[in-house]
Design a protein around this motif. Structure first.
Motif, PDB file in Angstrom:
ATOM      1  N   SER A 138      38.031  50.261  48.831  1.00 13.86           N
ATOM      2  CA  SER A 138      37.554  49.279  47.856  1.00 13.86           C
ATOM      3  C   SER A 138      37.343  47.909  48.488  1.00 13.86           C
ATOM      4  O   SER A 138      36.502  47.135  48.054  1.00 13.86           O
ATOM      5  CB  SER A 138      38.537  49.157  46.683  1.00 13.86           C
ATOM      6  OG  SER A 138      39.810  48.767  47.152  1.00 13.86           O
ATOM      7  N   LEU A 178      47.051  44.084  46.994  1.00 14.71           N
ATOM      8  CA  LEU A 178      46.121  45.015  46.352  1.00 14.71           C
ATOM      9  C   LEU A 178      46.654  46.440  46.444  1.00 14.71           C
ATOM     10  O   LEU A 178      46.669  47.174  45.453  1.00 14.71           O
ATOM     11  CB  LEU A 178      44.744  44.914  47.014  1.00 14.71           C
ATOM     12  CG  LEU A 178      43.700  45.941  46.560  1.00 14.71           C
ATOM     13  CD1 LEU A 178      43.250  45.643  45.139  1.00 14.71           C
ATOM     14  CD2 LEU A 178      42.506  45.936  47.504  1.00 14.71           C
ATOM     15  N   GLY A 192      49.391  47.199  44.108  1.00 19.58           N
ATOM     16  CA  GLY A 192      49.040  47.131  42.691  1.00 19.58           C
ATOM     17  C   GLY A 192      49.307  45.795  42.035  1.00 19.58           C
ATOM     18  O   GLY A 192      49.176  45.661  40.825  1.00 19.58           O
ATOM     19  N   ASN A 251      44.046  42.756  41.889  1.00 20.95           N
ATOM     20  CA  ASN A 251      42.861  43.600  41.981  1.00 20.95           C
ATOM     21  C   ASN A 251      41.922  43.059  43.057  1.00 20.95           C
ATOM     22  O   ASN A 251      42.187  42.023  43.673  1.00 20.95           O
ATOM     23  CB  ASN A 251      42.161  43.699  40.621  1.00 20.95           C
ATOM     24  CG  ASN A 251      41.716  42.343  40.097  1.00 20.95           C
ATOM     25  OD1 ASN A 251      41.513  41.403  40.852  1.00 20.95           O
ATOM     26  ND2 ASN A 251      41.556  42.250  38.785  1.00 20.95           N
ATOM     27  N   LEU A 252      40.809  43.768  43.285  1.00 22.74           N
ATOM     28  CA  LEU A 252      39.877  43.379  44.336  1.00 22.74           C
ATOM     29  C   LEU A 252      39.274  42.004  44.084  1.00 22.74           C
ATOM     30  O   LEU A 252      39.039  41.249  45.014  1.00 22.74           O
ATOM     31  CB  LEU A 252      38.764  44.424  44.497  1.00 22.74           C
ATOM     32  CG  LEU A 252      37.766  44.154  45.607  1.00 22.74           C
ATOM     33  CD1 LEU A 252      38.463  44.043  46.964  1.00 22.74           C
ATOM     34  CD2 LEU A 252      36.700  45.233  45.643  1.00 22.74           C
ATOM     35  N   THR A 253      39.056  41.657  42.837  1.00 23.32           N
ATOM     36  CA  THR A 253      38.520  40.326  42.520  1.00 23.32           C
ATOM     37  C   THR A 253      39.466  39.248  43.029  1.00 23.32           C
ATOM     38  O   THR A 253      39.023  38.247  43.587  1.00 23.32           O
ATOM     39  CB  THR A 253      38.287  40.179  41.009  1.00 23.32           C
ATOM     40  OG1 THR A 253      37.331  41.156  40.598  1.00 23.32           O
ATOM     41  CG2 THR A 253      37.785  38.793  40.664  1.00 23.32           C
ATOM     42  N   SER A 254      40.754  39.462  42.881  1.00 25.09           N
ATOM     43  CA  SER A 254      41.736  38.491  43.377  1.00 25.09           C
ATOM     44  C   SER A 254      41.712  38.390  44.894  1.00 25.09           C
ATOM     45  O   SER A 254      41.874  37.307  45.458  1.00 25.09           O
ATOM     46  CB  SER A 254      43.143  38.849  42.901  1.00 25.09           C
ATOM     47  OG  SER A 254      43.212  38.794  41.497  1.00 25.09           O
TER      48      SER A 254
END
Length: 120
Positions: A5, A100, A103, A106-109
Motif C-alpha cells: 500500500s 501503518l 494499524g 492509515n496510508l493518508t497519515s
C-alpha cells in the motif's frame, strides 16, 4: 520493507540533484489533488508558494545559483545539509510506516507526515 500500500519511496527534488534536498514521498500516494486528504504541499505544485512565500523550485534554484559562486566550498556544506535532511525524512517515513503496519495510522497519515517533512 514497505507494504504494497505504501509501495516504496519516491525521492523528489525540484532542481539540480547535486544542490537540491530530496524529500521522500510514499509511492502509494495516489493523488496530488489539492482537495485530496494528502495533497502535495504548497511549493511543490505549479505556481504555488509555501508558507515563506517561496516555492520549492525557487529555493532549490537559489541554492544552485549561490553554489556557483564558490562551488568547491559550497558543495561541502550542501552535502552535509542534504544528508541530514534526507536522513530525517527517511526516519519519519520509517516511523510512519511502522505505525501503518501496526494499524495505528492509515496510508493518508503516512503521506501527510511525508508532506509535513517536505515543507519543514
Amino acid at each position: 520493507w514497505l507494504p504494497s500500500s505504501v509501495g516504496g519511496v519516491l525521492w523528489f527534488s525540484m532542481h539540480a540533484a547535486h544542490t537540491s534536498m530530496f524529500a521522500p514521498f510514499p509511492v502509494g500516494m495516489t493523488t496530488i489533488d489539492a482537495a485530496a486528504d494528502a495533497p502535495l504541499p504548497l511549493g511543490y505544485t505549479v505556481k504555488s508558494a509555501g508558507p515563506r512565500g517561496v516555492g520549492a523550485w525557487q529555493a532549490s534554484r537559489f541554492v544552485f545559483s549561490a553554489a556557483q559562486l564558490d562551488f568547491t566550498r559550497a558543495i561541502a556544506t550542501i552535502r552535509v545539509a542534504q544528508e541530514l535532511w534526507e536522513a530525517r525524512g527517511l526516519a519519519e517515513l520509517d516511523n510512519a510506516t511502522s505505525e501503518l503496519l501496526s494499524g495505528k495510522i492509515n496510508l493518508t497519515s503516512v503521506a501527510q507526515r511525508a508532506i509535513q517533512h517536505a515543507v519543514a
